[in-house]
Design an enzyme around this catalytic site. Structure first.
Site, PDB file in Angstrom:
ATOM      1  N   SER A 101      -0.321  -4.825 -42.090  1.00  0.00           N
ATOM      2  CA  SER A 101      -1.355  -5.348 -42.989  1.00  0.00           C
ATOM      3  C   SER A 101      -2.679  -4.670 -42.694  1.00  0.00           C
ATOM      4  CB  SER A 101      -1.509  -6.856 -42.809  1.00  0.00           C
ATOM      5  OG  SER A 101      -2.760  -7.246 -43.350  1.00  0.00           O
ATOM      6  N   HIS A 136       0.942  -3.012 -46.155  1.00  0.00           N
ATOM      7  CA  HIS A 136       0.715  -4.296 -46.818  1.00  0.00           C
ATOM      8  C   HIS A 136      -0.778  -4.422 -47.120  1.00  0.00           C
ATOM      9  CE1 HIS A 136       1.777  -8.619 -47.409  1.00  0.00           C
ATOM     10  NE2 HIS A 136       0.590  -8.882 -46.892  1.00  0.00           N
ATOM     11  N   ASP A 173      -3.678  -6.790 -48.576  1.00  0.00           N
ATOM     12  CA  ASP A 173      -3.997  -8.196 -48.826  1.00  0.00           C
ATOM     13  C   ASP A 173      -5.210  -8.317 -49.741  1.00  0.00           C
ATOM     14  OD1 ASP A 173      -2.112  -9.804 -47.224  1.00  0.00           O
ATOM     15  OD2 ASP A 173      -2.971  -8.690 -45.538  1.00  0.00           O
ATOM     16  N   MET A 209      -7.633 -10.771 -51.687  1.00  0.00           N
ATOM     17  CA  MET A 209      -8.066 -12.179 -51.672  1.00  0.00           C
ATOM     18  C   MET A 209      -9.288 -12.344 -52.566  1.00  0.00           C
ATOM     19  SD  MET A 209      -7.684 -13.124 -47.663  1.00  0.00           S
ATOM     20  CE  MET A 209      -6.313 -12.503 -46.671  1.00  0.00           C
ATOM     21  N   HIS A 232      -0.153  -7.827 -51.754  1.00  0.00           N
ATOM     22  CA  HIS A 232      -0.047  -9.289 -51.660  1.00  0.00           C
ATOM     23  C   HIS A 232      -1.260  -9.891 -52.364  1.00  0.00           C
ATOM     24  CE1 HIS A 232       0.175 -12.946 -48.651  1.00  0.00           C
ATOM     25  NE2 HIS A 232       0.392 -13.302 -49.904  1.00  0.00           N
ATOM     26  N   MET A 281      -3.405 -12.713 -53.252  1.00  0.00           N
ATOM     27  CA  MET A 281      -3.810 -14.098 -52.954  1.00  0.00           C
ATOM     28  C   MET A 281      -4.965 -14.437 -53.886  1.00  0.00           C
ATOM     29  SD  MET A 281      -3.334 -13.785 -48.873  1.00  0.00           S
ATOM     30  CE  MET A 281      -3.384 -12.013 -49.014  1.00  0.00           C
ATOM     31  N   MET A 291       5.348 -17.291 -46.002  1.00  0.00           N
ATOM     32  CA  MET A 291       4.144 -17.229 -45.157  1.00  0.00           C
ATOM     33  C   MET A 291       4.403 -17.939 -43.824  1.00  0.00           C
ATOM     34  SD  MET A 291       1.754 -15.524 -46.798  1.00  0.00           S
ATOM     35  CE  MET A 291       0.562 -15.739 -45.475  1.00  0.00           C
ATOM     36  N   ASP A 341       5.179 -13.074 -43.432  1.00  0.00           N
ATOM     37  CA  ASP A 341       3.795 -12.611 -43.281  1.00  0.00           C
ATOM     38  C   ASP A 341       2.973 -13.679 -42.580  1.00  0.00           C
ATOM     39  OD1 ASP A 341       1.284 -11.493 -43.594  1.00  0.00           O
ATOM     40  OD2 ASP A 341       1.201 -11.770 -45.772  1.00  0.00           O
TER      41      ASP A 341
END
Ligand code: DX5
Ligand code: ZN
Length: 238
Positions: free
Chosen positions: A6, A31, A33, A35, A64, A66, A135, A174
């Site tokens: 990540s 990965h 992330d 957000m 990913h 979010m 998660m 994750d």
């Protein structure tokens, strides 16, 4: 086992160098992330950063999301260079439609479940997803403590997938992964491990990758994992 580091824990002032170092160390996935400060209490980066990284990297981009109502942003993330888009079941009123739309754009579609979300949330979506993300922490930050109930959750998720037409769907875990829990996670059914804080900052990366993989030596690879290992080669590249 596939390890997907990540980037959230990488040196943000040197992202291109970090990606090159991953490739040089033999990693194939990264990965990313995303957000939005609404679905989770943190803000990271979005499509322009991913597009810039795409220009300098051939890694499989495991994105990913979010974010609330992720369907609004599918096209822009595909154009930026995502190979896999993972949406949260909790963030989307119509996850089946969103997963189908991702596949319709020629990308892999993943569904993520927060620690408090029942695995039955995936039962009627198993045929629509290419990957399930379980998660191991509440999403929002790197470096949180792994929730031990995750082992049983992965086992349950594997059962539900197998029962509902998702036998070939790999499970990604994750949050809180480290070399010390990698074998237990693989035994529980995790095919892909995401790692932020336990990976970055531990150079050289080839040795850190080896530290994650060593405890898994000799374990039989599951068919779902073999499928995921082929993805990079199958996806078209700009
Ligand atoms: C958490 C993110 C994770 C995180 C993992 O919300 O989705 O990908 O970066 O970091 P570690 O491995 O440190 O828990
Ligand atoms: Zn993540």
């Amino acid at each position: 086992m596939i390890l997907s580091p990540s980037l959230l824990s990488a040196d943000f002032s040197r992202l291109a160098e970090e990606l090159s170092a991953l490739e040089a160390a033999g990693l194939t996935w990264v990965h990313l992330d995303v957000m939005d400060g609404a679905f989770v209490p943190n803000i990271t980066f979005g499509p322009p950063v991913i597009a810039a990284l795409r220009r300098v990297s051939g890694l499989f981009f495991d994105v990913h999301l979010m974010v609330e109502d992720p369907a609004r942003y599918l096209e822009v993330f595909c154009e930026a260079g995502a190979d896999l888009l993972v949406i949260h079941a909790e963030a989307d009123r119509h996850p089946q439609r969103t997963l189908a739309a991702i596949r319709g754009m020629g990308r892999k579609a993943g569904l993520a479940l927060n620690p408090g979300t029942d695995v039955n949330a995936l039962r009627w979506l198993a045929a629509d997803m290419d990957l399930l993300l379980v998660m191991g922490v509440n999403p929002g930050f790197s470096g949180q403590s792994f929730l031990p109930g995750t082992y049983e959750k992965i086992r349950s998720a594997r059962r539900v997938l197998d029962e509902s037409g998702g036998a070939g769907v790999p499970i990604q875990m994750d949050g809180g992964a480290c070399p010390e829990n990698a074998a237990l996670l693989a035994e529980a059914g995790a095919d892909i491990l995401v790692s932020g804080s336990a990976f970055f900052g531990h150079k050289p990366y080839d040795q850190r990758l080896e530290a994650f993989l060593r405890p898994l030596a000799g374990r039989v690879a599951r068919p779902a994992l073999s499928a995921a290992a082929q993805w990079k080669a199958r996806l078209p590249r700009a």
